[in-house]
Design a protein around this motif. Structure first.
Motif, PDB file in Angstrom:
ATOM      1  N   THR A  58      24.696  40.160 -18.266  1.00  0.00           N
ATOM      2  CA  THR A  58      24.880  38.417 -19.272  1.00  0.00           C
ATOM      3  C   THR A  58      24.798  37.420 -17.936  1.00  0.00           C
ATOM      4  OG1 THR A  58      27.064  38.512 -19.157  1.00  0.00           O
ATOM      5  CG2 THR A  58      25.610  39.600 -21.141  1.00  0.00           C
ATOM      6  N   ALA A  59      24.146  36.291 -18.398  1.00  0.00           N
ATOM      7  CA  ALA A  59      23.494  34.888 -18.123  1.00  0.00           C
ATOM      8  C   ALA A  59      24.919  34.480 -17.582  1.00  0.00           C
ATOM      9  CB  ALA A  59      23.107  33.984 -18.120  1.00  0.00           C
ATOM     10  N   SER A  60      26.173  34.241 -16.785  1.00  0.00           N
ATOM     11  CA  SER A  60      26.925  33.113 -16.573  1.00  0.00           C
ATOM     12  C   SER A  60      26.772  31.312 -16.958  1.00  0.00           C
ATOM     13  CB  SER A  60      28.037  32.972 -15.289  1.00  0.00           C
ATOM     14  OG  SER A  60      26.946  32.772 -13.964  1.00  0.00           O
ATOM     15  N   VAL A  61      25.191  30.998 -17.091  1.00  0.00           N
ATOM     16  CA  VAL A  61      25.419  30.213 -16.946  1.00  0.00           C
ATOM     17  C   VAL A  61      23.836  29.862 -17.698  1.00  0.00           C
ATOM     18  CG1 VAL A  61      27.105  28.614 -14.726  1.00  0.00           C
ATOM     19  CG2 VAL A  61      23.975  29.991 -14.588  1.00  0.00           C
ATOM     20  N   PRO A  62      23.709  28.500 -18.045  1.00  0.00           N
ATOM     21  CA  PRO A  62      22.518  28.394 -18.878  1.00  0.00           C
ATOM     22  C   PRO A  62      21.464  27.646 -17.171  1.00  0.00           C
ATOM     23  CG  PRO A  62      23.451  26.324 -18.900  1.00  0.00           C
ATOM     24  CD  PRO A  62      24.669  27.775 -18.504  1.00  0.00           C
ATOM     25  N   GLY A  63      20.230  28.172 -17.571  1.00  0.00           N
ATOM     26  CA  GLY A  63      18.848  28.485 -16.296  1.00  0.00           C
ATOM     27  C   GLY A  63      18.060  28.499 -16.290  1.00  0.00           C
ATOM     28  N   LYS A  64      16.641  28.782 -15.788  1.00  0.00           N
ATOM     29  CA  LYS A  64      16.186  29.418 -15.575  1.00  0.00           C
ATOM     30  C   LYS A  64      15.954  30.722 -14.715  1.00  0.00           C
ATOM     31  CE  LYS A  64      12.778  28.064 -13.199  1.00  0.00           C
ATOM     32  NZ  LYS A  64      11.183  26.744 -13.019  1.00  0.00           N
ATOM     33  N   VAL A  65      15.307  31.668 -14.646  1.00  0.00           N
ATOM     34  CA  VAL A  65      15.296  33.123 -13.566  1.00  0.00           C
ATOM     35  C   VAL A  65      14.102  32.743 -12.912  1.00  0.00           C
ATOM     36  CG1 VAL A  65      14.467  35.428 -13.490  1.00  0.00           C
ATOM     37  CG2 VAL A  65      15.842  34.578 -15.940  1.00  0.00           C
ATOM     38  N   LEU A  66      14.682  32.744 -11.871  1.00  0.00           N
ATOM     39  CA  LEU A  66      14.196  31.817 -10.384  1.00  0.00           C
ATOM     40  C   LEU A  66      13.845  33.373 -10.171  1.00  0.00           C
ATOM     41  CD1 LEU A  66      13.394  30.068  -8.247  1.00  0.00           C
ATOM     42  CD2 LEU A  66      15.911  30.878  -6.624  1.00  0.00           C
ATOM     43  N   ARG A  67      14.232  34.837 -10.182  1.00  0.00           N
ATOM     44  CA  ARG A  67      13.098  36.220  -9.261  1.00  0.00           C
ATOM     45  C   ARG A  67      14.088  36.759  -9.878  1.00  0.00           C
ATOM     46  NH1 ARG A  67      14.240  33.473  -5.100  1.00  0.00           N
ATOM     47  NH2 ARG A  67      16.859  35.120  -3.841  1.00  0.00           N
ATOM     48  N   VAL A  68      14.042  38.806 -10.413  1.00  0.00           N
ATOM     49  CA  VAL A  68      14.713  39.235 -11.449  1.00  0.00           C
ATOM     50  C   VAL A  68      14.191  39.841  -9.596  1.00  0.00           C
ATOM     51  CG1 VAL A  68      14.841  41.794 -12.379  1.00  0.00           C
ATOM     52  CG2 VAL A  68      13.986  39.579 -13.505  1.00  0.00           C
ATOM     53  N   GLU A  69      15.556  40.924  -9.037  1.00  0.00           N
ATOM     54  CA  GLU A  69      15.797  41.841  -7.985  1.00  0.00           C
ATOM     55  C   GLU A  69      15.726  42.936  -7.701  1.00  0.00           C
ATOM     56  OE1 GLU A  69      18.288  39.958  -5.201  1.00  0.00           O
ATOM     57  OE2 GLU A  69      16.574  38.253  -4.907  1.00  0.00           O
ATOM     58  N   ALA A  70      16.256  43.358  -9.413  1.00  0.00           N
ATOM     59  CA  ALA A  70      16.452  45.205  -9.630  1.00  0.00           C
ATOM     60  C   ALA A  70      15.181  45.655 -10.278  1.00  0.00           C
ATOM     61  CB  ALA A  70      17.804  45.148  -9.666  1.00  0.00           C
ATOM     62  N   ILE A  82      21.595  41.836  -9.279  1.00  0.00           N
ATOM     63  CA  ILE A  82      20.095  41.664 -10.778  1.00  0.00           C
ATOM     64  C   ILE A  82      19.362  40.637 -11.163  1.00  0.00           C
ATOM     65  CG2 ILE A  82      20.139  42.824 -12.255  1.00  0.00           C
ATOM     66  CD1 ILE A  82      22.077  44.908 -10.831  1.00  0.00           C
ATOM     67  N   VAL A  83      19.851  39.418 -10.929  1.00  0.00           N
ATOM     68  CA  VAL A  83      18.784  38.106 -11.079  1.00  0.00           C
ATOM     69  C   VAL A  83      19.390  37.386 -10.322  1.00  0.00           C
ATOM     70  CG1 VAL A  83      18.452  36.684 -12.801  1.00  0.00           C
ATOM     71  CG2 VAL A  83      18.473  39.602 -13.649  1.00  0.00           C
ATOM     72  N   ILE A  84      18.748  36.389 -10.017  1.00  0.00           N
ATOM     73  CA  ILE A  84      18.676  35.047  -9.541  1.00  0.00           C
ATOM     74  C   ILE A  84      18.702  34.381 -10.675  1.00  0.00           C
ATOM     75  CG2 ILE A  84      18.658  33.493  -7.342  1.00  0.00           C
ATOM     76  CD1 ILE A  84      20.109  35.741  -6.564  1.00  0.00           C
ATOM     77  N   LEU A  85      19.622  33.475 -11.147  1.00  0.00           N
ATOM     78  CA  LEU A  85      19.144  31.772 -11.944  1.00  0.00           C
ATOM     79  C   LEU A  85      18.953  31.065 -10.384  1.00  0.00           C
ATOM     80  CD1 LEU A  85      21.633  33.167 -14.560  1.00  0.00           C
ATOM     81  CD2 LEU A  85      19.762  33.441 -14.261  1.00  0.00           C
ATOM     82  N   GLU A  86      18.271  29.841 -11.690  1.00  0.00           N
ATOM     83  CA  GLU A  86      18.061  28.424 -11.018  1.00  0.00           C
ATOM     84  C   GLU A  86      19.511  27.788 -12.032  1.00  0.00           C
ATOM     85  OE1 GLU A  86      15.097  25.605  -8.968  1.00  0.00           O
ATOM     86  OE2 GLU A  86      14.533  26.318 -10.777  1.00  0.00           O
ATOM     87  N   SER A  87      19.701  27.198 -11.921  1.00  0.00           N
ATOM     88  CA  SER A  87      20.691  26.028 -12.590  1.00  0.00           C
ATOM     89  C   SER A  87      21.165  24.754 -11.740  1.00  0.00           C
ATOM     90  CB  SER A  87      22.382  26.603 -13.302  1.00  0.00           C
ATOM     91  OG  SER A  87      22.669  26.060 -13.886  1.00  0.00           O
ATOM     92  N   MET A  88      21.057  23.888 -12.319  1.00  0.00           N
ATOM     93  CA  MET A  88      21.533  22.633 -11.068  1.00  0.00           C
ATOM     94  C   MET A  88      21.209  22.448  -9.852  1.00  0.00           C
ATOM     95  SD  MET A  88      25.110  22.320 -13.822  1.00  0.00           S
ATOM     96  CE  MET A  88      26.083  21.040 -12.311  1.00  0.00           C
ATOM     97  N   LYS A  89      19.706  23.069  -9.884  1.00  0.00           N
ATOM     98  CA  LYS A  89      19.090  23.037  -8.459  1.00  0.00           C
ATOM     99  C   LYS A  89      20.200  23.680  -7.440  1.00  0.00           C
ATOM    100  CE  LYS A  89      16.898  18.580  -8.791  1.00  0.00           C
ATOM    101  NZ  LYS A  89      16.914  17.537  -8.411  1.00  0.00           N
ATOM    102  N   MET A  90      20.963  24.857  -7.621  1.00  0.00           N
ATOM    103  CA  MET A  90      21.025  25.701  -7.418  1.00  0.00           C
ATOM    104  C   MET A  90      20.952  26.959  -7.490  1.00  0.00           C
ATOM    105  SD  MET A  90      25.223  24.448  -6.798  1.00  0.00           S
ATOM    106  CE  MET A  90      25.437  25.138  -9.313  1.00  0.00           C
ATOM    107  N   GLU A  91      21.008  27.952  -6.638  1.00  0.00           N
ATOM    108  CA  GLU A  91      20.464  29.377  -6.987  1.00  0.00           C
ATOM    109  C   GLU A  91      21.894  30.075  -6.808  1.00  0.00           C
ATOM    110  OE1 GLU A  91      18.341  31.121  -3.692  1.00  0.00           O
ATOM    111  OE2 GLU A  91      16.813  29.755  -3.774  1.00  0.00           O
TER     112      GLU A  91
END
Length: 123
Positions: A58-70, A82-91
């Motif tokens: 599950t997502a640990s923070v709200p944000g946008k899916v930057l890329r799916v890596e798996a 598994i997934v890289i999220l972008e939240s508050m300009k951080m990956e």
């Protein structure tokens, strides 16, 4: 779970740290001066593969899916991205909680997610 108050460049933040569940990822709340809205209930993406695996990632923070890596069927070890999220300009990497096989990917690049949304499942 432990609560800390941290001051950075004069801004005061409340930080909640969950021990042993997030592999070092820290979730920061808004500054004290701003009202904090309660987190929305988790929701599942409209996909037939949701819940295909026993272990939810599950997502640990709200944000946008930057890329799916798996990908579905891929063998992963605990801590693999598994997934890289972008939240508050951080990956923010979302990692496999244990060794296993990816059973479903329940999101896509560019999707908006909320805390608790199911991003993938594993067996």
């Amino acid at each position: 779970m432990k609560n800390y108050t941290i001051t950075v460049n004069g801004n005061v933040y409340n930080v909640i740290v969950e021990e042993g569940t997030t592999n070092g990822v820290v979730q920061a709340a808004a500054p004290k001066a701003a009202p904090v809205a309660p987190a929305p209930a988790p929701k599942a993406e409209a996909s037939t593969s949701v819940g295909a695996g026993e272990v939810k990632v599950t997502a640990s923070v709200p944000g946008k899916v930057l890329r799916v890596e798996a990908s579905v069927g891929q063998k992963v070890k605990a801590g693999d991205n598994i997934v890289i999220l972008e939240s508050m300009k951080m990956e923010i990497p979302v990692v496999a909680p244990q060794d296993g096989t990816v059973a479903s990917i329940d999101t896509k690049d560019g999707a908006s997610v909320e805390t608790g949304d199911i991003l993938a499942t594993m067996n």
